[in-house]
Scaffold this active site. Sequence first.
Site, PDB file in Angstrom:
ATOM      1  N   GLU A   1     -22.351  23.199-121.063  1.00  0.00           N
ATOM      2  CA  GLU A   1     -22.913  21.844-120.903  1.00  0.00           C
ATOM      3  C   GLU A   1     -22.919  21.214-122.284  1.00  0.00           C
ATOM      4  OE1 GLU A   1     -23.822  20.387-118.107  1.00  0.00           O
ATOM      5  OE2 GLU A   1     -24.112  22.017-116.676  1.00  0.00           O
TER       6      GLU A   1
ATOM      7  N   CYS B   1     -27.984  13.906-123.790  1.00  0.00           N
ATOM      8  CA  CYS B   1     -26.537  14.095-123.602  1.00  0.00           C
ATOM      9  C   CYS B   1     -25.988  12.963-122.750  1.00  0.00           C
ATOM     10  CB  CYS B   1     -26.263  15.447-122.965  1.00  0.00           C
ATOM     11  SG  CYS B   1     -27.256  15.755-121.511  1.00  0.00           S
TER      12      CYS B   1
ATOM     13  N   GLY C   1     -25.156  22.571-125.598  1.00  0.00           N
ATOM     14  CA  GLY C   1     -25.158  22.165-127.005  1.00  0.00           C
ATOM     15  C   GLY C   1     -23.943  21.316-127.311  1.00  0.00           C
ATOM     16  N   SER C   2     -23.572  21.309-128.575  1.00  0.00           N
ATOM     17  CA  SER C   2     -22.516  20.410-129.034  1.00  0.00           C
ATOM     18  C   SER C   2     -21.134  20.914-128.611  1.00  0.00           C
ATOM     19  CB  SER C   2     -22.575  20.306-130.549  1.00  0.00           C
ATOM     20  OG  SER C   2     -22.427  21.595-131.105  1.00  0.00           O
TER      21      SER C   2
ATOM     22  N   VAL D   1     -19.841  23.735-131.163  1.00  0.00           N
ATOM     23  CA  VAL D   1     -20.322  25.107-130.950  1.00  0.00           C
ATOM     24  C   VAL D   1     -19.857  25.616-129.582  1.00  0.00           C
ATOM     25  CG1 VAL D   1     -22.349  26.604-130.824  1.00  0.00           C
ATOM     26  CG2 VAL D   1     -22.301  24.741-132.486  1.00  0.00           C
ATOM     27  N   GLY D   2     -19.852  24.737-128.592  1.00  0.00           N
ATOM     28  CA  GLY D   2     -19.407  25.118-127.246  1.00  0.00           C
ATOM     29  C   GLY D   2     -17.981  25.648-127.241  1.00  0.00           C
TER      30      GLY D   2
END
Length: 515
Positions: free
Chosen positions: A265, A299, A243-244, A247-248
């Site tokens: 990732e 991505c 994800g982003s 948030v990561g």
Amino acid sequence: LSTRASAILSSLDIPVGAELPGVYDGQWSGSGEVLESVCPATGEVLARVRSATPDELHEALGKSKEAYLHLRTVPAPKRGELLRQIREALSAKRDVLGALVTLEMGKIKTEGIGEVQEFVDICDYAVGLSRMMNGRVVASERPGHTILEVPNPIGVVGVLTAFNFPVAVYGWNFALSVAAGNANVWKPSPSTPLCSIAVTKIIAGVLEKNGLPGAVSTLITGGKNVGEAIVESRDIPLVSFTGSEAVGRVVGKAVQSRFGKSILELGGNNASIIMPDADMQLAVPAVFFGAIGTAGQRCTSTRRLYLHRAIAPKFLDALQKLYATINVGDPLVDGTLLGPLHTRAAVGIYSDAVQRLRQSGAEILTGGKTYDHAALSQGNFVQPTISIPKTADPADKIWSTETFAPILNVGLFDELEQAIEWNNAVPQGLSSSLWTRDIRNLGKWIGPEGSDAGIVNVNVGTSGAEIGAAFGGNKSTGWGRESGGDAWKQYVRWSACTVNFSDAAPLAQGVDFST
Ligand code: NAD
């Protein structure tokens, strides 16, 4: 529901019109918050899905743990056989599942099908892997001793996924993780619940046929709260998060703070560099696909284009000509190359980014607007955009942030070293691509002074990785690796086992502790 949406859902055994249970742990349940699945091309509500209540979540995690306790006793090649059957079941539904990806996520049909093919491919890979997850025998300094490095299953793996690859990312994790002997808990993006339900039904059918617990592949749909509960669960030793960056960062810290393992990732901000000796016939279409494919929502999408000053006018002219031919519209129709953005909110993010470019004095060569013709008005369609920002300073927000939309920023350089410096100067480090026919440039690019990204291509665009190599990025992309290469080694717990088969018990390093 439209006839075509009904046909796709029915072919995947998903009831039409009903509120769907969004939790699976051997049984289907779900009486929590309602998630809406909305078609990004038409705005049609495809389904309502009931996510997990805290109790249902708790129960599903318990079932997953039991499933792990069972699966770890199944020999790895037998787990490989299970994956072979799952591969067959997915392959049999490949095109219709691909169509569901298109319907719910918005990518064009061939990309939707390609995404399911990735799941099929990684299952093939994991079938072989199930007979090759080798440990090692290490020479011991002590006579009559041997040292083994042994991989064993790790436990329940939490897989949190992004909206843009609603099928493949779970596949990359699930296939390796099952080969390794783990049960899995999948929390998909709240905006793509139907893809996750369809995949889970296919996997569940195979598990059931083999007398294995359904919770080997548990599904828990939901939003942030469900994600947080999985991330914080001490029953989940490994969290694989896609994800982003924003948030990561939270997820990485939370998992670390309980000493769990994570695979991150995260976002990419990928550049293509075009040298004057590049083959334009190949480079121009590759940049075109890299920037516009999946409407700039990969991505690995090409977001930065660094052109050598000598070829910049010619290259941009050819690229703009291709942009002018783009077939925009319904992603389910053959021949469409540009579908919608996934959500209305993403259209706002695109418009804000374009506005920022304009305000900062960038030249917009093409695009920069939403489409105003009636046929596209219900969907989240935006014009693919090429801009030349006023500054090439990589620290400027225009260059240093990932905008998840088809916006390509162009900078001009004189020396390869300058372009590599710009390539590396952003926080993210996922994919990168150099176009040249000079082997000296290639050597520099893939060596210590070259690209610092996880994916370093030559005469291949930034997008479109195969499953055989480890996939992932460095720096704020999170350093995670999935899919091929040595990625499987993260899904096991490693033990160093020293075995003494002699009649003495000497200490290492010659330490003498005799009385
Ligand atoms: P996102 O970060 O908004 O959401 C990802 C997942 O995290 C979703 O399932 C979401 O529900 C969940 N989530 C949200 N808040 C959470 C929290 N506090 N705790 C736990 N989970 C939480 O990302 P997105 O918009 O769905 O996806 C786009 C992003 O994903 C882009 O940045 C893209 O580059 C990235 N991406 C990276 C890769 C890669 O392999 N590097 C692949 C695909 C997408």
